[in-house]
Motif scaffolding. Structure first.
Motif, PDB file in Angstrom:
ATOM      1  N   LEU A 109      52.747  94.904 -30.413  1.00 42.91           N
ATOM      2  CA  LEU A 109      52.999  93.993 -29.306  1.00 42.91           C
ATOM      3  C   LEU A 109      51.847  93.004 -29.151  1.00 42.91           C
ATOM      4  O   LEU A 109      52.057  91.793 -28.993  1.00 42.91           O
ATOM      5  N   GLY A 110      50.620  93.507 -29.205  1.00 39.12           N
ATOM      6  CA  GLY A 110      49.460  92.633 -29.079  1.00 39.12           C
ATOM      7  C   GLY A 110      49.361  91.624 -30.215  1.00 39.12           C
ATOM      8  O   GLY A 110      49.091  90.437 -29.992  1.00 39.12           O
ATOM      9  N   ALA A 111      49.607  92.103 -31.441  1.00 41.92           N
ATOM     10  CA  ALA A 111      49.542  91.199 -32.600  1.00 41.92           C
ATOM     11  C   ALA A 111      50.603  90.115 -32.494  1.00 41.92           C
ATOM     12  O   ALA A 111      50.356  88.949 -32.854  1.00 41.92           O
ATOM     13  N   GLY A 112      51.788  90.468 -31.987  1.00 38.94           N
ATOM     14  CA  GLY A 112      52.848  89.479 -31.808  1.00 38.94           C
ATOM     15  C   GLY A 112      52.481  88.418 -30.775  1.00 38.94           C
ATOM     16  O   GLY A 112      52.783  87.228 -30.955  1.00 38.94           O
ATOM     17  N   LEU A 113      51.834  88.844 -29.687  1.00 39.11           N
ATOM     18  CA  LEU A 113      51.428  87.892 -28.647  1.00 39.11           C
ATOM     19  C   LEU A 113      50.472  86.833 -29.192  1.00 39.11           C
ATOM     20  O   LEU A 113      50.562  85.656 -28.832  1.00 39.11           O
ATOM     21  N   GLY A 129      46.543  89.258 -26.315  1.00 39.12           N
ATOM     22  CA  GLY A 129      46.989  90.003 -27.485  1.00 39.12           C
ATOM     23  C   GLY A 129      45.899  90.880 -28.065  1.00 39.12           C
ATOM     24  O   GLY A 129      46.154  92.011 -28.493  1.00 39.12           O
ATOM     25  N   ARG A 130      44.672  90.367 -28.051  1.00 39.58           N
ATOM     26  CA  ARG A 130      43.565  91.154 -28.606  1.00 39.58           C
ATOM     27  C   ARG A 130      43.221  92.350 -27.712  1.00 39.58           C
ATOM     28  O   ARG A 130      42.816  93.394 -28.215  1.00 39.58           O
ATOM     29  N   VAL A 131      43.400  92.203 -26.412  1.00 36.70           N
ATOM     30  CA  VAL A 131      43.192  93.360 -25.535  1.00 36.70           C
ATOM     31  C   VAL A 131      44.224  94.442 -25.843  1.00 36.70           C
ATOM     32  O   VAL A 131      43.887  95.627 -25.981  1.00 36.70           O
ATOM     33  N   VAL A 199      49.217  88.674 -40.348  1.00 32.70           N
ATOM     34  CA  VAL A 199      49.103  89.802 -41.293  1.00 32.70           C
ATOM     35  C   VAL A 199      48.835  91.117 -40.567  1.00 32.70           C
ATOM     36  O   VAL A 199      49.159  92.198 -41.077  1.00 32.70           O
ATOM     37  N   GLN A 200      48.295  91.058 -39.349  1.00 32.60           N
ATOM     38  CA  GLN A 200      48.029  92.279 -38.583  1.00 32.60           C
ATOM     39  C   GLN A 200      49.282  93.125 -38.379  1.00 32.60           C
ATOM     40  O   GLN A 200      49.211  94.347 -38.219  1.00 32.60           O
ATOM     41  N   LEU A 201      50.447  92.478 -38.349  1.00 33.96           N
ATOM     42  CA  LEU A 201      51.701  93.191 -38.095  1.00 33.96           C
ATOM     43  C   LEU A 201      52.094  94.101 -39.251  1.00 33.96           C
ATOM     44  O   LEU A 201      52.875  95.037 -39.055  1.00 33.96           O
TER      45      LEU A 201
END
Length: 537
Positions: A109-113, A129-131, A199-201
């Protein structure tokens, strides 16, 4: 002893070291791919001209850029701090495997934000998103090492927990090189800097899917009274039948440990807090576990991970792409030596010796790098080509990496995953992981300002702390390799010197193993005798 020879606490069937236990550790350890990737890609991405241009960094003062960069990087660590603490509740109520699924979903969810950020929307979505991503990795950094240590045979527990660290380095390797790749192949644009965020996803999605294949920890299930499922899972992991002598011994040890927990007050959610409040012995271990992450983070590793372009620029390397390439080589060295650690060192050399070697060798290298910068002042004599002194400084920087990567990078995680009793293990690793992210946050938040104000003194600062960490380990950290989790408590008897504790406890375990096997053999002989009598009748 050969590098691949296993030192066993008791005779162990070969089937225990099966492909399944390694695959489980690899899937759980992949949680660290998310952590490693972020620590590697974010500094390089913030240094990309396309990112600076879109968010106006190139129009700001150096102080303003340092402030914003530090905030973007460190809000992730702030989220991870709270995620590590929240993971204790998740691991207690829903278990280890499902806990990892929950936190990997939060990371997704954060990576998508973050992908919604642009010039018009500003940096708000990146911060938010990073939080969330930080909460996800903080939770996984707590639960994954616990889970791996609980399913591991003692003789290879260090190597299996190191799968977590290997995942960290693989993620870091990809993160370092992706920035170099897009800087070389893509023109500056919104797409150029958003790709590393996207790429985090991939690792978080893979962990989310893989967590549904994992079987729940048998030790966790036993503590919840789900004995039949626990035995079924343990048989699946060990590839042995319930009647096998090795299985009987392992189940007996788990039962004894749970009985001891019940005597100490029970298995409730608040029980570890009560035990911590009244037991100096447990408090001492919490102090040691948290302190290991203080020493790890103040070695300088995260200053280098998050701000590697700044670090290499201080040595005299100029140009964004050149800095990213040098950073990529740093990632290669880290990964190679982590593999060396996993295959050859952790369960052969043990934990204590590696930590002390890494601290002393790494300290010497940082003194050299700092001395070079102090004398040559490369920032004042920038050139497209490094001088011979600059080349030697880069060389010693990579030697520092070779000392650090197979020692202080993975070992605090290994030690914390195995040094706590089962009744406080979840809380203990939550506390240790929170310590990691707290000190990680401090380093990430203030590194730009440290380089601006201290210059070469930053290297001397970290070098001094590495020497102090070696002294800390020598006097206070006992060796834990090959000791079963149920016997770890004995190592931390304050009456034993840290340097002698392992030999004493190992001798005790050998005597107890002989007595237990003799008792089980006598019981089986008696049972067989009774059966023969019945048959005769």
């Amino acid at each position: 002893m050969g590098f691949f020879e296993k030192v066993e606490d008791r005779p162990t069937p070969k089937s225990v070291y099966n492909w399944r236990v390694y695959a489980i550790a690899a899937v759980a350890g992949s949680a660290a791919v998310m952590i490693g990737y972020d620590s590697a890609f974010i500094g390089g991405t913030l240094a990309l001209p396309s990112f600076k241009s879109e968010f106006g960094f190139n129009k700001m003062s150096k102080h303003e850029v340092d402030f914003l960069s530090a905030n973007i990087v460190s809000c992730y660590q702030a989220g991870a701090f709270f995620g590590a603490l929240a993971a204790y509740a998740a691991a207690f109520f829903v278990g280890r495997a499902r806990g990892m699924a929950i936190f990997s979903a939060i990371f997704c969810l954060g990576a998508g934000l973050m992908l919604g950020a642009n010039k018009e929307r500003g940096l708000g979505l990146i911060y938010g998103g990073r939080v969330l991503a930080g909460i996800g990795v903080g939770g996984c950094s707590n639960i994954a090492p616990i889970y791996i240590s609980e399913i591991s045979p003692p003789a290879i527990r260090g190597a299996l927990v190191c799968m977590f660290e290997l995942g960290w380095q693989i993620g870091g390797l990809v993160g370092f090189w992706i920035n170099y790749g897009i800087a070389e192949t893509l023109a500056p644009s919104h797409s150029q800097w958003i790709i590393p965020f996207a790429v985090q996803l991939i690792p978080s999605g893979l962990l989310l899917a893989g967590s549904f294949w994992l079987r729940e920890s048998p030790r966790y299930l036993m503590s919840k009274g789900k004995r039949e499922l626990a035995i079924k899972n343990l048989c699946w992991i060990r590839q042995l039948s319930e009647d096998d002598l090795y299985m009987k011994e392992e189940l007996y040890a788990i039962d004894q440990n749970i009985e001891r927990q019940m005597v100490d007050g029970g298995l409730g959610f608040w029980q570890p807090f009560k035990l911590l409040a009244r037991s100096k012995r447990i408090q001492w271990r919490f102090f040691l576990g948290g302190s290991l992450f203080f020493w790890q983070n103040t070695s300088g590793i995260n200053a280098i991970n998050y701000y590697s372009p700044t670090v290499f620029k201080s040595i005299g390397i100029v140009g964004t792409n050149t800095g990213l390439f040098t950073t990529g080589l740093f990632g290669v060295v880290k990964t190679v030596f982590t593999i060396v650690y996993l295959l050859f060192l952790v369960d052969s050399f043990g934990r204590r010796r590696l930590l002390m070697i890494g601290a002393i060798g790494g300290s010497f290298c940082l003194w050299y790098v700092g001395a070079y910068i102090a004398i040559a002042k490369p920032a004042l004599h920038q050139s497209a080509k490094l001088s011979s002194g600059g080349i030697s400084a880069v060389f010693f920087f990579y030697v520092w990496t070779a000392f650090y990567s197979p020692t202080w990078n993975p070992t605090p995680w290994v030690l914390n995953s195995e040094m706590f009793d089962n009744n406080v293990r979840g809380l203990g690793l939550a506390f240790a992981a929170a310590n990691n992210w707290f000190w990680n946050f401090i380093v990430a938040r203030f590194t730009p300002q440290m380089f601006t104000t201290m210059g070469y003194g930053v290297y001397f600062f970290f070098a001094s702390l590495m020497i102090l960490s070696a002294i800390f380990v020598y006097f206070l950290i006992p060796e834990t390799k090959n000791i079963p989790l149920e016997a770890i408590d004995r190592l931390f008897d304050r009456r034993l010197k840290a340097s002698q504790a392992h030999a004493i406890v190992w001798a005790e375990l050998e005597q107890e193993e002989e007595a237990l096997r003799a008792g089980l053999a006598a019981g089986l002989e008696k049972e067989g005798h009774m059966v023969s009598q019945v048959e005769e009748v």
